[in-house]
Structure formats: structure tokens, C-alpha cells
Motif scaffolding. Structure first.
Motif, short mmCIF file in Angstrom:
data_model
loop_
_atom_site.label_atom_id
_atom_site.label_comp_id
_atom_site.label_asym_id
_atom_site.label_seq_id
_atom_site.Cartn_x
_atom_site.Cartn_y
_atom_site.Cartn_z
N ASP A 102 28.86 -67.65 50.27
CA ASP A 102 28.55 -66.23 50.12
C ASP A 102 29.87 -65.47 50.03
OD1 ASP A 102 27.66 -63.64 50.16
OD2 ASP A 102 26.48 -63.82 51.99
N THR A 103 30.47 -65.51 48.87
CA THR A 103 31.82 -64.96 48.72
C THR A 103 31.89 -63.44 48.86
OG1 THR A 103 31.54 -64.97 46.31
CG2 THR A 103 32.62 -66.90 47.31
N ASP A 104 30.75 -62.78 48.84
CA ASP A 104 30.74 -61.32 49.02
C ASP A 104 30.74 -60.92 50.49
OD1 ASP A 104 30.66 -60.94 46.30
OD2 ASP A 104 28.50 -60.64 46.21
N PHE A 105 30.38 -61.83 51.41
CA PHE A 105 30.19 -61.46 52.81
C PHE A 105 31.45 -60.91 53.45
CE2 PHE A 105 30.18 -62.30 57.38
CZ PHE A 105 28.97 -61.74 57.76
N ALA A 106 32.56 -61.64 53.38
CA ALA A 106 33.79 -61.19 54.04
C ALA A 106 34.31 -59.87 53.47
CB ALA A 106 34.86 -62.29 53.98
N PRO A 107 34.37 -59.71 52.14
CA PRO A 107 34.81 -58.41 51.62
C PRO A 107 33.87 -57.27 52.03
CG PRO A 107 34.83 -60.05 49.86
CD PRO A 107 34.21 -60.69 51.06
N LEU A 108 32.57 -57.53 52.06
CA LEU A 108 31.63 -56.49 52.47
C LEU A 108 31.85 -56.10 53.92
CD1 LEU A 108 28.14 -57.31 50.90
CD2 LEU A 108 29.47 -55.21 50.65
N GLN A 109 32.02 -57.08 54.80
CA GLN A 109 32.25 -56.79 56.21
C GLN A 109 33.52 -55.94 56.37
OE1 GLN A 109 30.28 -57.34 58.90
NE2 GLN A 109 28.81 -57.94 57.33
N ALA A 110 34.56 -56.31 55.66
CA ALA A 110 35.80 -55.53 55.72
C ALA A 110 35.57 -54.12 55.20
CB ALA A 110 36.90 -56.23 54.91
N GLU A 111 34.81 -54.01 54.13
CA GLU A 111 34.53 -52.70 53.54
C GLU A 111 33.71 -51.82 54.50
OE1 GLU A 111 35.52 -50.09 50.73
OE2 GLU A 111 36.13 -52.18 50.66
N ALA A 160 31.13 -60.58 66.60
CA ALA A 160 32.55 -60.44 66.28
C ALA A 160 33.18 -61.81 65.97
CB ALA A 160 33.28 -59.78 67.45
N LEU A 161 32.80 -62.81 66.72
CA LEU A 161 33.32 -64.16 66.51
C LEU A 161 32.88 -64.70 65.15
CD1 LEU A 161 34.81 -66.55 67.87
CD2 LEU A 161 32.63 -67.22 68.88
N PHE A 162 31.62 -64.50 64.82
CA PHE A 162 31.09 -64.95 63.53
C PHE A 162 31.85 -64.29 62.39
CE2 PHE A 162 28.20 -64.52 59.92
CZ PHE A 162 27.75 -65.82 59.77
N GLN A 163 31.96 -62.96 62.43
CA GLN A 163 32.63 -62.24 61.35
C GLN A 163 34.10 -62.65 61.24
OE1 GLN A 163 31.95 -58.11 62.23
NE2 GLN A 163 29.76 -58.26 61.81
N GLY A 164 34.75 -62.79 62.39
CA GLY A 164 36.16 -63.17 62.39
C GLY A 164 36.39 -64.57 61.84
N LEU A 165 35.53 -65.51 62.23
CA LEU A 165 35.71 -66.88 61.75
C LEU A 165 35.39 -67.01 60.26
CD1 LEU A 165 34.41 -69.01 64.75
CD2 LEU A 165 36.76 -68.76 63.96
N VAL A 166 34.40 -66.26 59.79
CA VAL A 166 34.12 -66.27 58.35
C VAL A 166 35.33 -65.75 57.58
CG1 VAL A 166 32.75 -65.18 56.51
CG2 VAL A 166 31.59 -66.13 58.51
N ARG A 167 35.89 -64.64 58.04
CA ARG A 167 37.06 -64.06 57.38
C ARG A 167 38.24 -65.03 57.43
NH1 ARG A 167 38.06 -58.22 59.31
NH2 ARG A 167 35.96 -58.13 58.48
#
Length: 199
Positions: A102-111, A160-167
Motif C-alpha cells: 500500500d504505497t499510498d499509506f505512508a505518504p497519506l499518514q505524513a500528509e 503510533a508504533l504501526f505508523q512509525g514502523l510502516v514509514r
């Protein structure tokens, strides 16, 4: 093919607009994305965006909630289907799948985060939209971790852990091996349970 009811057609339109918005926001950021581009990517008119979401900002906020709910629902399904002792490994695979596929997930979370800090007047709206998925996760944690009185705090840490590890995996895949998220959850829950047991 069966004709969709009015409610089904509206739900389908919303789903296609949200999917298109996710792609466009991930590629261009909130500021760079236009309602025209989102509507065109979804195959609809600009009017469809405004009639379903009221505008770009409401669409963006709804997308945040929708994507967070989807991830929590996935986690709940994984935990429900996992064999005893397999849950942490299954959750680790979710991180890897999201980061790698899901290559959009990390940029979306950052956005989403950037949008919130740049628009403090809307911070509460964004926080409110995230309460539902966090509450869902809190309920899931409460069922999964006996005696964890601080399930709400654990759910915040897990998100937070999930989002950070994905990034981190998207940036440096070797630094986040497949088992890392599951191992981190074990450490987290072991510590939480030990804390509960202390007099």
C-alpha cells in the motif's frame, strides 16, 4: 447485472471518490491536489465531490477516518482468525503488507499529520475523526490483553508504533524485519501486564 439502489449507488460513489482522493493526496499532497483531479481520477464530476463531501477539506478529513478504520478492522480480523501464539506474527505481516504493497499509506499518514500541524484551528476536527478508530482499537486491546486497565493508552502507542514502523520500512526496509512489529507488541503487552500485577 442488478441495478444498484440509490443508497448503494451513493455508497459506491463515495468509495470511488475516497480511493481516488487517497491516490491524488498521496502523490501531490493536500495543497497540490485539486478537487478537479480527484473527481477526474474517480470518473465523476466535481459536483459529485461537493455533494458527497462538501469540499476538499471534508473529503480529506473523512479519508483520514476511513483509512484508520480500515486498518483497525483488518487488525481485528487478523486477531480473530489467528491461532494462539500466531497473533503477533500475523500483526507483523500487516505492517509489512501495508509498507510494501500500500504505497499510498505512508505518504497519506505524513500528509494528515502535516495538515494538522499547519492548520491548528482544525486540529480538534482531525483528532475527533481519529477517536472512533482509536476507540475500536482500545476495545480490541481490552479483549486481547486480560487485565490491561490502560487499554486506551496502549491503543495510542500501538497506532503510533504501526505508523512509525510502516514509514521506517518504506524508507529502510532492512531495518524493519517481518517479525519486528509482533515482537514490539509482545514487549509492550508484557510490560503492561507486569505493571498491572504490581501492588
Amino acid at each position: 447485472m442488478a441495478r444498484l439502489s440509490r443508497a448503494e449507488a451513493k455508497a459506491r460513489t463515495r468509495e470511488l471518490l475516497l480511493d481516488a482522493a487517497a491516490r491524488v493526496f498521496a502523490q501531490k499532497g493536500y495543497a497540490g491536489a485539486s478537487v478537479d483531479e480527484i473527481a477526474e481520477a474517480a470518473g465523476y464530476s466535481i459536483g459529485a465531490v461537493y455533494s458527497n463531501f462538501g469540499g476538499k477539506e471534508q473529503l480529506f478529513v473523512e479519508l483520514l477516518k476511513e483509512r484508520a478504520n480500515d486498518r483497525v478492522t483488518q487488525a481485528a480480523e487478523i486477531l480473530a482468525d489467528a491461532e494462539p501464539g500466531e497473533a503477533h506474527r500475523a500483526m507483523s505481516r500487516l505492517v509489512i503488507d501495508v509498507a510494501d504493497k500500500d504505497t499510498d499509506f505512508a505518504p497519506l499518514q505524513a500528509e494528515f499529520w502535516l495538515y494538522a500541524v499547519r492548520n491548528p484551528q482544525l486540529m480538534e476536527t482531525l483528532a475527533e475523526r481519529m477517536r472512533e478508530p482509536r476507540d475500536m482499537l482500545t476495545a480490541l486491546v481490552g479483549r486481547s490483553v486480560p487485565g490491561a486497565a490502560k487499554a486506551d493508552q496502549l491503543s495510542t502507542i500501538i497506532m503510533a508504533l504501526f505508523q512509525g514502523l510502516v514509514r521506517q520500512r518504506r524508507t529502510d526496509p532492512d531495518s524493519v524485519p517481518e517479525e519486528l512489529f509482533g515482537q514490539a507488541l509482545e514487549w509492550l503487552f508484557t510490560g503492561a501486564e507486569a505493571d498491572e500485577e504490581q501492588p
